[in-house]
Each structure stands twice: as structure tokens, then as C-alpha cells.
Write a protein that holds these residues in place. Structure first.
Motif, PDB file in Angstrom:
ATOM      1  N   GLY B  36      31.011  35.557  28.236  1.00 58.06           N
ATOM      2  CA  GLY B  36      31.301  35.326  29.647  1.00 58.06           C
ATOM      3  C   GLY B  36      32.387  34.301  29.891  1.00 58.06           C
ATOM      4  N   GLY B  37      32.984  33.775  28.825  1.00 59.86           N
ATOM      5  CA  GLY B  37      34.071  32.814  28.980  1.00 59.86           C
ATOM      6  C   GLY B  37      35.407  33.537  29.080  1.00 59.86           C
ATOM      7  N   HIS B  38      35.944  33.959  27.937  1.00 61.69           N
ATOM      8  CA  HIS B  38      37.230  34.676  27.960  1.00 61.69           C
ATOM      9  C   HIS B  38      37.035  36.124  28.385  1.00 61.69           C
ATOM     10  CE1 HIS B  38      35.619  36.002  24.098  1.00 61.69           C
ATOM     11  NE2 HIS B  38      36.494  36.971  24.116  1.00 61.69           N
ATOM     12  N   ALA B  39      35.819  36.628  28.258  1.00 59.92           N
ATOM     13  CA  ALA B  39      35.496  38.023  28.574  1.00 59.92           C
ATOM     14  C   ALA B  39      33.988  38.133  28.582  1.00 59.92           C
ATOM     15  CB  ALA B  39      36.096  38.971  27.522  1.00 59.92           C
ATOM     16  N   GLY B  64      34.747  31.318  23.943  1.00 59.77           N
ATOM     17  CA  GLY B  64      36.189  31.129  24.091  1.00 59.77           C
ATOM     18  C   GLY B  64      36.498  30.340  25.342  1.00 59.77           C
ATOM     19  N   TYR B  65      37.766  29.998  25.498  1.00 62.89           N
ATOM     20  CA  TYR B  65      38.177  29.291  26.713  1.00 62.89           C
ATOM     21  C   TYR B  65      37.804  30.100  27.947  1.00 62.89           C
ATOM     22  CZ  TYR B  65      40.885  25.909  24.003  1.00 62.89           C
ATOM     23  OH  TYR B  65      41.264  24.914  23.141  1.00 62.89           O
ATOM     24  N   GLU B  66      37.391  29.434  28.994  1.00 58.50           N
ATOM     25  CA  GLU B  66      36.974  30.126  30.224  1.00 58.50           C
ATOM     26  C   GLU B  66      38.218  30.511  31.011  1.00 58.50           C
ATOM     27  OE1 GLU B  66      33.786  28.057  32.197  1.00 58.50           O
ATOM     28  OE2 GLU B  66      32.478  28.377  30.468  1.00 58.50           O
ATOM     29  N   PHE B  71      42.529  35.899  28.626  1.00 57.47           N
ATOM     30  CA  PHE B  71      41.677  36.471  27.576  1.00 57.47           C
ATOM     31  C   PHE B  71      41.373  35.457  26.475  1.00 57.47           C
ATOM     32  CE2 PHE B  71      40.711  39.907  24.325  1.00 57.47           C
ATOM     33  CZ  PHE B  71      39.622  40.414  25.006  1.00 57.47           C
ATOM     34  N   GLY B  72      41.355  34.182  26.834  1.00 56.54           N
ATOM     35  CA  GLY B  72      41.019  33.170  25.832  1.00 56.54           C
ATOM     36  C   GLY B  72      42.087  32.980  24.779  1.00 56.54           C
ATOM     37  N   MET B  86      31.385  23.503  26.879  1.00 53.34           N
ATOM     38  CA  MET B  86      31.735  24.897  27.147  1.00 53.34           C
ATOM     39  C   MET B  86      31.083  25.821  26.122  1.00 53.34           C
ATOM     40  SD  MET B  86      35.567  26.502  27.284  1.00 53.34           S
ATOM     41  CE  MET B  86      35.855  26.359  25.502  1.00 53.34           C
ATOM     42  N   VAL B  87      31.205  25.447  24.854  1.00 56.85           N
ATOM     43  CA  VAL B  87      30.634  26.274  23.786  1.00 56.85           C
ATOM     44  C   VAL B  87      29.114  26.340  23.915  1.00 56.85           C
ATOM     45  CG1 VAL B  87      30.314  26.432  21.284  1.00 56.85           C
ATOM     46  CG2 VAL B  87      32.582  25.935  22.227  1.00 56.85           C
TER      47      VAL B  87
END
Lengths: 253, 253, 253, 253
Positions: B36-39, B64-66, B71-72, B86-87
Motif C-alpha cells: 500500500g506504499g508504492h503500490a 516502499g516509499y509512499e 511507483f516507489g 514507514m516500513v
């Protein structure tokens, strides 16, 4: 006599804050913490769960519609299984954040439009319950007293606790008076305190349009997100304590 | 000889899909599932973890990065403690989704720019590791073989497994050749298979600019998100099996 | 005889694509381009408006609910003035993107749940119309033929054009058959072509449950976002041309 | 003597507010209004442009990185053409909102990390300028005095105005002292006023580490988003007026 005080906390997002969380931590015994759906992000989830743990305030997951623009106060059309999925992923996100400080998520309370919908709709209530029980059939639910969610969860044998609203008028049906109705939201601290003490002493809540109705109350929901709200909340806690009511969480931290 | 095949799955969002997840499930033994972060969203997280469990494919959290728009794949400037947070919240969200089908998140592999940053930066590597260990010091990490993340996690005594990339050229330093470099991404299935078999037999990976370098490989990362990728992945699996290599997850489901 | 063919384009987001926009550009004379609400971003808005301008395809703004997860197919509860504001800001965003290539936004067509809501609700129809007219009282609106939006806009003296759906069955009331109804969505290219030619020749559309109903049609909406859709769209265009129907935009570029 | 006072307004989002916009409207002559990128939404854009128009405060578009979580204060890696596209779509969105009240967007000023990046990087400065000029080569730009953006825009013959910061210390190079540096941000209202009056009278700004440097100043940027900021802003305006400085926008509304 004893009662829990709960409030919504951690409802900021990025640069924005909502209420004065630190002030509210001095008042409540249970904190409903936003899970990144209607509000909250990984920073607020981590900070607020850590602070709650430090202060011995019990942590509840507060899932809501994934609608920041509407703050979870709009019903977003979803299939029931999507509600289950949304609630499950949000509880998980908060648990993930909480474990950074060794804190424990001790109950679940739905937010805003999701809570209101589940208060009247059995399918939605069951969808929420399903998500909670997937984590742990013993993870308590905090529901608005007397609602469909409250009854559905109890009927399933789920550990369920009931809350009432200190600053909202009730109808003779046992439901909260809709916000749009005149007098639905109470602002006078003295009136709020008097009503609540009456309710705790008699087990019956005064209503706008009829006789007092019996209500189960393990917790009282208070608000910190409007001007003057914190002063009202503080006055309420003091008045309860002066009248010999202990402020205690409904579940242990 | 045996090896794990891993791929990124569940990287859609709302109405959009990325790869053909169902086809990839026939090929891989481990699935890195977007959190739910990068995708990813609550639907993909639930569907893909459930399908993985049904098929006996091992589930990894793929934080991944939000940054859905990117797309992170872009480094979003964050403080190290924010990376940890975040992780942690993303792993939690996937665990929440997985528990709806009784599935288990069995490892963590960072995504895209976060993985690349952690491959070279000890502070970022430690920030990720801290989040994983907050859940469970025994929750395995899958790291790119020979990177800073790989070394940092091992040095901390964390259970760490190493992956190599089948379709990426390596430099004599042991690093992946940057995508922008000519020949950095391999497209010829025969070449990809031959290189991989050589690597598995000799323990050393051919490089673009020097002698083969020794690399530990418990898993091979394959891709399904470009045209023809699934055919290449399928050919790779078949060639491995024909050459007596068993495809087995590096951790049990 | 002549008719416009319109389709929704530019409905990707970040790394994700929806339909094959380039293929559709060979088929349609007007492109409804997502404005960053239900889909689209600054890259798609710029690329797709520029490509439309290069090919002489007329550009329409295609505003929708700001709900990417639901692709604008869910009604998001909003006050009417919020609908006006949402539509205005989205049209503006597309105009901003279009001006990078000197392209012109030549009409507005609402998307998905917003269009369906406005098809039946006068308040929503007026809210949309208000936004369009704030830009320019001469900026054309493309509405589903015979709907409340169509009638409301005409009653206000606004330049309004009517579209029909080639691949959807109609009820004797003149409304589209709901998607959930058996036979509501047509898949057989021959049937779609035959019905459309009949409609263009007679001015009346066959219905599922009664006599053909007269419908005004300046444009036909076709779809490119489902498997096989582009083949159907291509067949439709060819059949129209073979039968002497010119494919021409309803407004000039 | 005369000077413009500008501030960032409309930087809320959904349920969240940032500064006290109404109070700031009494103080500034120009309002930089967030365009839905780093902050703002269709409600704030419409409300704040309408209020500015009512009060005769000049409206500027204030585009920033599409990064609400970071409030546009983080550099998001983007290709230069993406910056052009992002800025164009944001200016368009604000123009769309403004036209609902017949208000006019009279200038553009980049926000936060985008402004800081463009202050030092010619490629980014040109990318922003390209978007502004696509709308209208006569649409003024407000740039930090003496920066690369300021010089790049002037060199292109673009109508460009220069702003200084009242509450930030300057280095002898003419650049703002980085926020992390001791003394970089000024809090003492008297000091802020004195420095500014000196600057306006002498055309040279005091620096932290050397002689005063000559700076062109058509506008002074003030802040309303920190505790006490509005009181400082109000004191600054009063002091300027007492000292015979007229507060006037740099462009007409």
C-alpha cells in the motif's frame, strides 16, 4: 462508580494537526488512534501509540473510510468484504506502528461515517467484526451503546464494550440526535456534566423527546477537535472525580 | 542444487493492474507483495496473500516509499526514523490483510528506490532492519546479495537471505550495473538462463567489466511487469528445472 | 450522415495505464481526457492533449469524483457547490496541461458516477453546468442523450451535444439498462453495428423492453478499457464508414 | 516608499487548516495560494481566491511538489519536463477555481522545496518559467531576490518581481541562511522591523557574516503558519505604515 473516558487522537496528517493530543492525554483513559485511513500517518501512529504507552493510556485502533478529504465522515460506497479488508489493513498498520515502542493495540473502535453506518446496518457491522476477529477473537470492540454493531458483536460472543456520548443529545429511540437537529450537540459544560452524572447514577440517559432511556455505558466519548473542547473535557473529568467516579480504562493496557 | 524464485506481485492500485499476478504464481516460489506504499491497496493485499497461501507460495512484505505516482522508484527525502516507521506500518498493513485468509508474512524485502538506497547506505539499511526486528527478530530479510543491507543485517545477527537479479548485468564491484548503462538490462532468455546456471554452478556471476565475482544466492529476482517478461520468467524456470535445479522457497511458508 | 465517436482517454495514473490510448486515437474523433480526479496526472494530461492536437482529435475535459481507488465510479457524498468547485478545478488543470502544447479544451463531459448522478439529478446537473459556464458560457457540454443533464443544460441555453452508447442496451424509458441487468452490455460487434446504423437511419434506438425510442445523437461513446474493446471499436468505425457515415467531431478542434 | 507584503494562504487540506487565513488577509497585499499540490483542495482554492478578490488582495498561484505528506518541503526527484507539467496543471487548477468568483490569478510564485531548488538550479528555474509562459508570457513571476530563478526569468525577458524574507537571516553571498543554522530564523519583531526598514531605506540587507548586500525588493514574504506569526506580521505592517511605507501590491489585482 467508575467509567472510561475515550477520545479520538492522532488525527493529523503530514504537516497538519487536528486536536491538542498532548492535552487530551491528561484527560482520557483510552485513546482511539487513527490508522492512516481517514487521518493519521506513520509518524502520528508511532508517536501517539508511544506516548499513550508512556502514560498508561489504553490504545484503540480507530479505522475509518480511506477518505482524508472527507475525514472519514462520508459514506464511501464499498462492498462488505471491502470494509472487512479496509479495517483489517488499518488495524495492522497501527499494530505495526505500535510495536516500534512495544505498545499494544487493546481494542478497536470504528470512526465517523463507518461507525454511524455500522450503528444501523447489520451487514456493515458484521464486516467490521469479521476483520477484528481475524486478528484475534479476543480483541475487544468499543461500540456505541445499543447500536446494531453493539448487538451484532455481542450476539457473536465477541468481547464488546459500550460507549455513550457526553456532548450529544439522545432520542427516545436510544439513538443519537442527528447533528443537524437543533440541540443535538451540547456545549454547556455544566449541562454535559449533570446529564452524565445522572446517567451514571440511574443507568438511564435523558432524551430530547421522551423519557430517559436505559443505556449501558462502559466508556464516555469526548471530543478534543473543536474550540473549547479541551476545556469542556477537562471540566468533565474533574466533575466526575469530584463526584466519586473513578476514571479507568474498560480494558487493561 | 536448489534456488528460490521471487517476484514483485500485488502492485496494482484501485482499477489499475501491473503484472499478470496469476501467471507469475505458477512460476515463483516467493512473492514480494506491495503493502500500500508504492503500490497495492487493501483489495490487492488481501487477494494476493490469499492466493499465495492457496498455492503454497511464500509471502514477503514488500515495503516502499509512499509514492504511488513514482511507483516507489524515487528517493523521497526522509529522516531515518521515518523510514523505520514507514516500513513498520506497511508490514503491519500486509499482516493485517494476510490474516483474513490465515496467511503468514514470512519475510521482508524492500522495494525499488528504498532497496537501492539501503543497498549502499548503512543508515537506511539500519532503519529498515529496525522496523523488521520490532515485529520479530526472527522475521527473515531478503536483501540484494553483497549490499550494505545484506551486510548490516548479517552483522546484527538477523536471519538474512541473499538474492541476485537474473536479468540485470553486474559490475566487477558486485553491484548491479545502473539501468541507464548500455547492456544493463538483459532481454535474451537464453543468455539470462546461461548466466544464471553458470552462477549457480560456480558461485560466481559474470560481470560487464571484469572477472566473475563470487555471490551468495538463495533467491533469484525475476520480473513480470514488462512485455514478454512472463515468457522469460517461464523459460527461466523450465531451464532451471531441466538442469536439475529445484525451485524451492528460501524459508518455509 | 455523419457522427462523432468519443472515448475516455488518459485514464492512467503514475506507473499504471488503462486503455491503449494510441490505438484509440486512430478510431475516435473526440477524446474525453481525465483531469487528475478519478484518473490522470500531469503527465497523462500533457501527453494525451498534445497527441490529440497532433492528430486533430477534439479534446474534451472529463472531470470525475476525486476517487482514484474507485475510478470515479462511486458516488462520493458532496454538497452541490463542492461539485461545482471540483469540476472547475479539474477543467482548469486540463486547460493548464493542454496549453503546454497549444491545444484547446473544446468541450466538457462528466465521468462515471458523476455523469450517472447528473443524468438523473437536477441539482447535480446544475452544479456541473455552473462550473462549465464559469469558464465560458460557450464551452460545449457533451451529455448522455435525453438525461436530466442534457435537458438542464439546454434549458439554460447552454451549447449542449448528445451522446448515445453503442455497447449498452436501452430501456423503453430512454435510460441505459443498468449494468447489473442481463443483456445490458453488448459484446457482439455485428449486433452493436447493426443497432447503431438503425439508430442513425431511423433516429430511434431499439430497446430491451418495448418499442424503439427516438434519441438525439451527435456522438457515440465507445470504450477501450476492456479486453477486445479496441477491436470492437475499430469494427464499428469501419462499418460506419462502409455504410457512408462520416466520422466527424461535433465541435471543431 | 512602498512595498508589497505577500504570504502563503489556502494551505489547508480537507478537514485540516494551516494558518489563520482571514487574519492574514488584513495584513498582506498579495496572497500566494496553494494549488492542490503541496496543500490546498478545490474548496480552499475557491474560498481563498474569492475572499482575496472581495478584499482587493492580489492572487498568486503557489505551485509546489505534489507531496502533501511533506508539505512540498522535500525535493521529489522529477525530470525537468515533469516540473513544467506539474506547475502548468496546478496553475490551471487555481485559475479554474478563481473563475468561479470572477477572480484573476495575477502572478506565480513557486513553493517550498521547488522554490529553493529553482533558486539555485537553472534547469529547474527554466522548467518553471516554461509553464508560466505557456499560459501567458505576460503572467508575472515572483522570485526570491537575486536567485537563479530571478535571473533566469529576467534574462528571458519575462516580467519578474523580487521578494525578500523579513524573518530570515541572509548570508554575504545574498542567499538565505539555511534554516538549520543558528540565527537563521528571526523571531524578535523589533529586530525584524528594524532590518526591513534599513533594507528599504538603503537598498542593502544586513548579513550574518559580512557587509550588507544590495538586494532588489518589490515584495516582502511574511509567514502566518507558526505560533505568534500573525502578531509579528501585524506588527511589521504597522511599523512599515508608521514609517511612511505604503503597502501596495507589486501588480494590480
Amino acid at each position: 462508580m467508575k467509567i472510561d473516558l475515550n477520545a479520538d487522537l492522532g488525527e493529523g496528517f503530514g504537516p497538519w494537526t487536528m486536536a491538542d493530543d498532548l492535552a487530551m492525554f491528561d484527560i482520557v483513559s483510552s485513546a482511539n488512534i487513527a490508522c492512516g485511513g481517514h487521518a493519521g500517518d506513520f509518524d502520528t501512529m508511532t508517536d501517539v501509540t508511544a506516548e499513550a504507552a508512556r502514560r498508561g493510556v489504553v490504545i484503540g485502533a480507530h479505522p475509518g473510510y480511506e477518505d482524508r478529504a472527507g475525514f472519514g465522515r462520508r459514506v464511501i460506497p464499498m462492498r462488505p468484504e471491502q470494509i472487512t479488508r479496509m479495517v483489517a489493513s488499518q488495524i495492522g498498520a497501527l499494530i505495526g506502528s505500535a510495536c516500534l515502542s512495544g505498545a499494544t493495540v487493546a481494542y478497536v473502535k470504528p470512526h465517523g461515517a463507518l461507525a454511524n453506518f455500522a450503528a444501523a446496518d447489520e451487514v456493515t457491522a458484521s464486516a467490521i467484526l469479521k476483520a477484528v476477529r481475524a486478528f484475534d477473537p479476543a480483541l475487544p470492540l468499543l461500540a456505541i451503546s445499543g447500536t446494531v454493531l453493539d448487538r451484532t458483536a455481542r450476539a457473536a460472543g465477541h468481547p464488546t464494550w459500550a460507549e455513550i456520548y457526553a456532548d450529544r443529545a439522545y432520542l427516545a429511540t436510544g439513538q443519537l440526535a442527528p447533528r443537524a437537529m437543533d440541540g443535538a450537540v451540547l456545549h454547556d459544560p455544566d449541562l454535559i456534566v449533570t446529564r452524565l452524572l445522572t446517567m451514571l447514577e440511574t443507568g438511564a440517559m435523558p432524551t430530547m423527546d421522551g423519557a430517559p432511556i436505559p443505556l449501558v455505558a462502559h466508556s464516555v466519548c469526548i471530543h478534543g477537535d473543536t474550540p473549547g473542547a479541551i476545556a469542556v473535557a477537562r471540566a468533565l473529568r474533574s466533575a466526575l472525580e469530584r463526584n466519586g467516579v473513578d476514571i479507568e480504562p474498560f480494558v487493561s493496557p
